[in-house]
Design a protein around this motif. Structure first.
Motif, PDB file in Angstrom:
ATOM      1  N   ALA A   2      10.964  67.897  10.241  1.00 16.03           N
ATOM      2  CA  ALA A   2      10.350  68.028   9.039  1.00 16.03           C
ATOM      3  C   ALA A   2       9.765  66.577   8.576  1.00 16.03           C
ATOM      4  CB  ALA A   2      11.354  68.244   7.843  1.00 16.03           C
ATOM      5  N   ALA A   3       8.712  66.517   7.712  1.00 15.42           N
ATOM      6  CA  ALA A   3       8.117  65.487   7.297  1.00 15.42           C
ATOM      7  C   ALA A   3       8.500  65.199   5.984  1.00 15.42           C
ATOM      8  CB  ALA A   3       6.510  65.604   7.264  1.00 15.42           C
ATOM      9  N   ILE A   4       9.149  63.874   5.662  1.00 18.90           N
ATOM     10  CA  ILE A   4       9.919  63.574   4.346  1.00 18.90           C
ATOM     11  C   ILE A   4       9.596  62.355   3.814  1.00 18.90           C
ATOM     12  CG2 ILE A   4      11.584  65.509   4.702  1.00 18.90           C
ATOM     13  CD1 ILE A   4      12.474  61.801   5.015  1.00 18.90           C
ATOM     14  N   ALA A   5       9.859  62.008   2.593  1.00 17.80           N
ATOM     15  CA  ALA A   5       9.628  60.632   1.959  1.00 17.80           C
ATOM     16  C   ALA A   5      10.891  60.164   2.228  1.00 17.80           C
ATOM     17  CB  ALA A   5       9.308  60.723   0.607  1.00 17.80           C
TER      18      ALA A   5
ATOM     19  N   ARG B 170      17.956  62.296  12.351  1.00 17.95           N
ATOM     20  CA  ARG B 170      17.402  61.364  13.311  1.00 17.95           C
ATOM     21  C   ARG B 170      15.911  61.015  12.869  1.00 17.95           C
ATOM     22  NH1 ARG B 170      15.859  61.534  18.267  1.00 17.95           N
ATOM     23  NH2 ARG B 170      16.660  63.594  18.637  1.00 17.95           N
ATOM     24  N   VAL B 171      15.651  59.928  12.913  1.00 17.48           N
ATOM     25  CA  VAL B 171      14.174  59.496  12.717  1.00 17.48           C
ATOM     26  C   VAL B 171      13.385  59.541  13.930  1.00 17.48           C
ATOM     27  CG1 VAL B 171      12.486  57.927  11.521  1.00 17.48           C
ATOM     28  CG2 VAL B 171      14.687  58.325  10.475  1.00 17.48           C
ATOM     29  N   ILE B 172      12.444  60.404  14.109  1.00 18.61           N
ATOM     30  CA  ILE B 172      11.522  60.062  15.329  1.00 18.61           C
ATOM     31  C   ILE B 172       9.887  59.485  14.962  1.00 18.61           C
ATOM     32  CG2 ILE B 172      12.603  61.850  16.620  1.00 18.61           C
ATOM     33  CD1 ILE B 172      10.165  63.845  15.919  1.00 18.61           C
TER      34      ILE B 172
ATOM     35  N   GLU C 103       8.444  59.860   7.041  1.00 21.06           N
ATOM     36  CA  GLU C 103       9.404  60.020   8.190  1.00 21.06           C
ATOM     37  C   GLU C 103       9.361  61.347   8.836  1.00 21.06           C
ATOM     38  OE1 GLU C 103      12.864  56.579   7.415  1.00 21.06           O
ATOM     39  OE2 GLU C 103      13.366  58.470   7.335  1.00 21.06           O
ATOM     40  N   ILE C 104       9.376  61.521  10.160  1.00 21.44           N
ATOM     41  CA  ILE C 104       9.465  62.838  10.791  1.00 21.44           C
ATOM     42  C   ILE C 104      11.084  62.751  11.069  1.00 21.44           C
ATOM     43  CG2 ILE C 104       8.558  64.469  12.543  1.00 21.44           C
ATOM     44  CD1 ILE C 104       5.862  63.355  12.134  1.00 21.44           C
ATOM     45  N   ILE C 105      11.572  63.799  10.789  1.00 21.09           N
ATOM     46  CA  ILE C 105      13.098  63.651  11.089  1.00 21.09           C
ATOM     47  C   ILE C 105      13.631  64.955  11.721  1.00 21.09           C
ATOM     48  CG2 ILE C 105      13.849  62.208   9.276  1.00 21.09           C
ATOM     49  CD1 ILE C 105      14.902  64.813   7.650  1.00 21.09           C
ATOM     50  N   THR C 106      14.439  64.931  12.391  1.00 17.83           N
ATOM     51  CA  THR C 106      15.247  66.109  13.199  1.00 17.83           C
ATOM     52  C   THR C 106      16.654  65.760  13.273  1.00 17.83           C
ATOM     53  OG1 THR C 106      14.959  67.539  15.198  1.00 17.83           O
ATOM     54  CG2 THR C 106      14.993  64.917  15.373  1.00 17.83           C
ATOM     55  N   ALA C 107      17.187  66.858  13.789  1.00 17.70           N
ATOM     56  CA  ALA C 107      18.816  66.692  13.963  1.00 17.70           C
ATOM     57  C   ALA C 107      19.020  66.123  15.156  1.00 17.70           C
ATOM     58  CB  ALA C 107      19.330  68.066  13.836  1.00 17.70           C
ATOM     59  N   PRO C 108      20.251  65.423  15.259  1.00 19.44           N
ATOM     60  CA  PRO C 108      20.553  64.454  16.564  1.00 19.44           C
ATOM     61  C   PRO C 108      20.436  65.256  17.765  1.00 19.44           C
ATOM     62  CG  PRO C 108      21.978  63.948  14.598  1.00 19.44           C
ATOM     63  CD  PRO C 108      21.345  64.867  14.233  1.00 19.44           C
ATOM     64  N   ASP C 109      21.090  66.885  17.692  1.00 21.17           N
ATOM     65  CA  ASP C 109      21.053  67.642  18.973  1.00 21.17           C
ATOM     66  C   ASP C 109      20.140  68.582  18.993  1.00 21.17           C
ATOM     67  OD1 ASP C 109      21.584  69.113  16.520  1.00 21.17           O
ATOM     68  OD2 ASP C 109      23.891  69.668  17.332  1.00 21.17           O
ATOM     69  N   SER C 110      19.023  68.316  18.255  1.00 19.80           N
ATOM     70  CA  SER C 110      17.793  69.467  18.239  1.00 19.80           C
ATOM     71  C   SER C 110      16.968  69.415  19.517  1.00 19.80           C
ATOM     72  CB  SER C 110      16.769  68.904  17.132  1.00 19.80           C
ATOM     73  OG  SER C 110      16.109  67.829  17.606  1.00 19.80           O
ATOM     74  N   GLY C 111      17.232  68.370  20.465  1.00 21.16           N
ATOM     75  CA  GLY C 111      16.655  68.297  21.744  1.00 21.16           C
ATOM     76  C   GLY C 111      15.128  68.049  21.552  1.00 21.16           C
TER      77      GLY C 111
END
Length: 318
Positions: free
Chosen positions: A215-218, A237-239, A142-150
């Protein structure tokens, strides 16, 4: 379960045409039967029968936590093999591979991406993987980010930092790098700044704490961290989510005495997970990991070798 293993890599609908996987086993090993793993040495004088077996779990999270998680299983292995078994906390994939190559590590779980290097450079023979009772297994990158990262979609990473784990990691580096290049036309250093956290939990915490924009993670690691309350689902949040990859492969060094290697396999497949620390830690995955199932490197790691081919990864041993 993984889809049929064909000579193309499918990542979330993006097909990457690639060449057949190259095998570059270190000259110190032989593969006469073509199963892509090192054979037992022909000379019994080269067989190893240590008084103490050393076991290491892939260094994705805090080794102190996992020493307790594996404690009961290792006691079971002691009963089955008649050997003392010692947990060896490793800090990096490279250190784990080098330990087996040097003969200091006898039984191990190598993460998805480092399995081919361990096989080709350290004589690792994987034979088991965690799975559900109905033989479902694996995880997704998964590539994830914070919900409020934009950041709303993968393309929004352009011009920002992108956290990876280590260059030997499948989901933490190789698969997402191939994806960003082939599907989104984004090259590291030109379109985004790659940074390396060292471990999946570091990347996940880094996103949750706003240290990394993405970030890219398992996702199996993230699910376990959420189950322990280290992070909450609301913090990330997963994008992007890939198709399924095999998870950590468990095996032994190629040169163990055959009777000992058989006992080690028996220990994995005879272990009762009921009420165990392994069950408490790994049942939180999806699919739940509830037993060890038999696998082969040739079949189950074909998709990973294909990613390595797409990335131009060399298995040459340094």
């Amino acid at each position: 379960m993984l889809p049929a293993l064909v000579r193309k890599l499918v990542l979330g609908g993006c097909a990457l045409a690639i060449a057949a996987s190259a095998v570059a086993m270190d000259p110190r090993y032989r593969d006469a039967d073509g199963d892509l793993v090192a054979d037992l040495p022909a000379d019994p004088k080269q067989w190893v029968d240590p008084a103490t077996l050393v076991f290491a779990y892939t260094p994705v999270e805090d080794p102190a936590v996992y020493a307790k998680v594996w404690e009961d299983f290792l006691k079971h292995m002691e009963r089955v093999t008649g050997k003392r078994v010692q947990f060896f906390p490793v800090q990096s994939n490279a250190a784990q591979i080098e330990a087996m190559r040097a003969g200091r590590l006898h039984v191990a779980g190598f993460n998805t991406g480092s399995n081919p290097l361990a096989v080709n450079c350290a004589g690792f023979v994987p034979f088991a993987m965690m799975a559900s009772m109905d033989d479902r297994y694996g995880y997704e990158m998964e590539i994830i980010t914070a919900p409020d990262s934009g950041i709303q979609r993968v393309e929004d990473i352009r011009g920002k930092k992108m956290a990876f784990t280590s260059e030997t990691s499948n989901s933490g580096y190789k698969a997402p790098s191939a994806l960003l290049r082939e599907q989104f036309g984004m090259e590291a250093g030109r379109d985004y700044e790659p940074v390396f956290s060292g471990k999946h939990d570091n990347s996940i915490l880094g996103v949750a704490n706003r240290d990394y924009p993405a970030a890219a993670i398992a996702n199996s690691v993230k699910l376990r961290m959420e189950a322990r309350g280290v992070v909450t689902p609301a913090q990330t949040r997963v994008i992007y989510r890939s198709q399924t990859f095999p998870t950590t492969g468990y095996g032994h060094a190629h040169n163990l005495k055959p009777e000992l290697a058989a006992k080690i396999r028996e220990a994995f497949f005879s272990y009762d997970w009921t009420g165990s620390a392994l069950a408490r830690e790994f049942n939180a995955a999806e699919p739940p990991q509830e037993k060890f199932m038999p696998i082969t490197f040739k079949e189950h790691w074909a998709v990973v070798r294909d990613i390595d081919s797409a990335m131009g990864v060399s298995y040459a041993c340094k």
